[in-house]
Design an enzyme around this catalytic site. Sequence first.
Site, PDB file in Angstrom:
ATOM      1  N   TYR A  76      55.335  41.525 -96.479  1.00 49.94           N
ATOM      2  CA  TYR A  76      56.451  40.416 -97.487  1.00 49.94           C
ATOM      3  C   TYR A  76      56.308  38.758 -97.232  1.00 49.94           C
ATOM      4  CZ  TYR A  76      58.458  44.788 -96.357  1.00 49.94           C
ATOM      5  OH  TYR A  76      59.347  46.501 -96.062  1.00 49.94           O
TER       6      TYR A  76
ATOM      7  N   HIS B 263      51.881  51.367 -92.839  1.00 48.63           N
ATOM      8  CA  HIS B 263      52.989  50.829 -93.776  1.00 48.63           C
ATOM      9  C   HIS B 263      52.917  51.569 -95.497  1.00 48.63           C
ATOM     10  CE1 HIS B 263      55.357  47.502 -96.307  1.00 48.63           C
ATOM     11  NE2 HIS B 263      56.061  48.009 -96.589  1.00 48.63           N
TER      12      HIS B 263
HETATM   13  N1  LIG Z   1      58.340  50.773 -95.732  1.00 49.33           N
HETATM   14  C1  LIG Z   1      58.588  50.215 -96.812  1.00 49.33           C
HETATM   15  O1  LIG Z   1      57.759  50.641 -97.805  1.00 49.33           O
HETATM   16  C2  LIG Z   1      59.839  49.947 -97.584  1.00 49.33           C
HETATM   17  C3  LIG Z   1      59.630  49.991 -98.693  1.00 49.33           C
HETATM   18  C4  LIG Z   1      61.095  49.440 -99.109  1.00 49.33           C
HETATM   19  C5  LIG Z   1      62.106  48.446 -98.481  1.00 49.33           C
HETATM   20  N2  LIG Z   1      61.748  48.495 -97.240  1.00 49.33           N
HETATM   21  C6  LIG Z   1      62.687  48.005 -96.053  1.00 49.33           C
HETATM   22  O2  LIG Z   1      63.919  48.520 -96.006  1.00 49.33           O
HETATM   23  C7  LIG Z   1      64.942  46.882 -95.977  1.00 49.33           C
HETATM   24  C8  LIG Z   1      66.173  47.456 -96.958  1.00 49.33           C
HETATM   25  O3  LIG Z   1      65.615  48.226 -98.631  1.00 49.33           O
HETATM   26  P1  LIG Z   1      65.518  46.758 -99.459  1.00 49.33           P
HETATM   27  O4  LIG Z   1      65.764  45.744 -99.694  1.00 49.33           O
HETATM   28  O5  LIG Z   1      64.429  47.857-100.636  1.00 49.33           O
HETATM   29  O6  LIG Z   1      66.808  47.210-100.089  1.00 49.33           O
HETATM   30  P2  LIG Z   1      68.718  47.691 -99.770  1.00 49.33           P
HETATM   31  O7  LIG Z   1      69.147  46.964 -98.339  1.00 49.33           O
HETATM   32  O8  LIG Z   1      69.006  48.873-100.249  1.00 49.33           O
HETATM   33  O9  LIG Z   1      69.646  46.001-100.259  1.00 49.33           O
HETATM   34  C9  LIG Z   1      69.438  45.266-100.400  1.00 49.33           C
HETATM   35  C10 LIG Z   1      70.142  44.319-101.802  1.00 49.33           C
HETATM   36  O10 LIG Z   1      71.281  44.891-102.055  1.00 49.33           O
HETATM   37  C11 LIG Z   1      72.124  43.578-101.972  1.00 49.33           C
HETATM   38  N3  LIG Z   1      73.413  43.968-100.532  1.00 49.33           N
HETATM   39  C12 LIG Z   1      73.347  44.087 -99.738  1.00 49.33           C
HETATM   40  N4  LIG Z   1      74.112  44.209 -98.363  1.00 49.33           N
HETATM   41  C13 LIG Z   1      75.478  44.363 -99.711  1.00 49.33           C
HETATM   42  C14 LIG Z   1      76.099  44.379 -99.268  1.00 49.33           C
HETATM   43  N5  LIG Z   1      77.193  44.396 -98.425  1.00 49.33           N
HETATM   44  N6  LIG Z   1      77.105  44.361-101.527  1.00 49.33           N
HETATM   45  C15 LIG Z   1      76.471  44.175-102.330  1.00 49.33           C
HETATM   46  N7  LIG Z   1      74.866  43.897-102.419  1.00 49.33           N
HETATM   47  C16 LIG Z   1      74.249  43.892-100.884  1.00 49.33           C
HETATM   48  C17 LIG Z   1      71.314  42.463-100.696  1.00 49.33           C
HETATM   49  O11 LIG Z   1      71.583  41.196-101.824  1.00 49.33           O
HETATM   50  P3  LIG Z   1      71.560  40.258-101.137  1.00 49.33           P
HETATM   51  O12 LIG Z   1      70.138  40.174-100.520  1.00 49.33           O
HETATM   52  O13 LIG Z   1      71.753  38.665-102.144  1.00 49.33           O
HETATM   53  O14 LIG Z   1      72.459  39.678 -99.757  1.00 49.33           O
HETATM   54  C18 LIG Z   1      70.001  43.111-102.002  1.00 49.33           C
HETATM   55  O15 LIG Z   1      70.152  42.435-103.167  1.00 49.33           O
HETATM   56  C19 LIG Z   1      63.817  46.319 -96.937  1.00 49.33           C
HETATM   57  O16 LIG Z   1      64.137  44.973 -97.216  1.00 49.33           O
HETATM   58  C20 LIG Z   1      62.677  46.412 -95.672  1.00 49.33           C
HETATM   59  O17 LIG Z   1      62.725  45.259 -94.853  1.00 49.33           O
HETATM   60  C21 LIG Z   1      61.063  49.125 -96.501  1.00 49.33           C
END
Ligand SMILES: NC(=O)c1ccc[n+]([C@@H]2O[C@H](COP(=O)([O-])OP(=O)(O)OC[C@H]3O[C@@H](n4cnc5c(N)ncnc54)[C@H](OP(=O)(O)O)[C@@H]3O)[C@@H](O)[C@H]2O)c1
Length: 284
Positions: free
Chosen positions: A53, A118
């Site tokens: 990241y 990962h």
């Molecule tokens: N292992 C892997 O391959 C892998 C892949 C993907 C993700 N991940 C991990 O999982 C974490 C979460 O997944 P993600 O970041 O893909 O997606 P997510 O957590 O499902 O969604 C994040 C998005 O939703 C928005 N958001 C968060 N809370 C909200 C709310 N209450 N109301 C409206 N919008 C909201 C955020 O906006 P703002 O930021 O503007 O608040 C951001 O744009 C990642 O950050 C990472 O640490 C791991």
Amino acid sequence: MRLVRLANGKGFPALGLGTWRMGDAKRARATDIAAVKTALAIGYRLIDTAEMYGDGGAEEVVGAAIQETLQAGNVSRKELTIVSKVLPSNAGHADVLRACERSLKRLQLDVIDLYLLHWRGSVPLKDTVAAFEQLRNEGRIRHWGVSNFDSADMQQLWSLPAGANCVANQVYYSASERNIEFDLLPRQRDNGVVTMAYSPIDQGALARETTFAAIGSRHGVGASSAALAWVLRQPDVIAIPKAVSEPHLRENYLAASVQLTADDIAQIDAQFPPPKRKRRLAMI
Ligand SMILES: NC(=O)c1ccc[n+]([C@@H]2O[C@H](COP(=O)([O-])OP(=O)(O)OC[C@H]3O[C@@H](n4cnc5c(N)ncnc54)[C@H](OP(=O)(O)O)[C@@H]3O)[C@@H](O)[C@H]2O)c1
């Protein structure tokens, strides 16, 4: 915060903070650090990051936020569960050891609580596992696991001598992506492997979804909290929503106290039916 228990009795917080896209841009660095500090002030105690990241930038953000919070005396290190991930291109034995040292430096920590591969690449799993075991024995990580491993990958992992020491598999899981419920999730449950749900609100889409908005309003919370409460309804699943905005951070944290009813669950099943057959693990 409820704890998800590992087979060894150790508990990880059921709800944590994701950090993908933090640390991407230098000009957003202060905002990203402030978001992680706000999350810690709200009560988040598990933070998920990765060397990938922001090309190390997210680990630096997390490291700076933790340091400032620890120095202010607001939280102690032992309360925190810090998760990071090594890239498959660094999964060879010596490469894992070096990558971990780089991550520790960026995180300004002596030990990573949970270190994940990962996703699976071309390096033999046994080499990565040997490095993880060495890091654990040397006290550089406390636990290790994997990410984006489907059932066949887990089966291969469990067939290795130290494979049973894997404590978690971090995979894509949300109401709109229920694939893993068919066989991966139950198999992990049987083998004492915790499931970490990434993109648990489908990258923000479920925060705008009408079924969850209606269910959330019955519980006095927003759609996002309801969608996260659905992921957290299972005792061995951790959700790691990412948010930078303070209202988002606060709303998501409320999910831990929402208890969905049987009617809520039935409504969600009607809108997002569980899988009827095995499909390949989805990845973002
Ligand atoms: N292992 C892997 O391959 C892998 C892949 C993907 C993700 N991940 C991990 O999982 C974490 C979460 O997944 P993600 O970041 O893909 O997606 P997510 O957590 O499902 O969604 C994040 C998005 O939703 C928005 N958001 C968060 N809370 C909200 C709310 N209450 N109301 C409206 N919008 C909201 C955020 O906006 P703002 O930021 O503007 O608040 C951001 O744009 C990642 O950050 C990472 O640490 C791991």
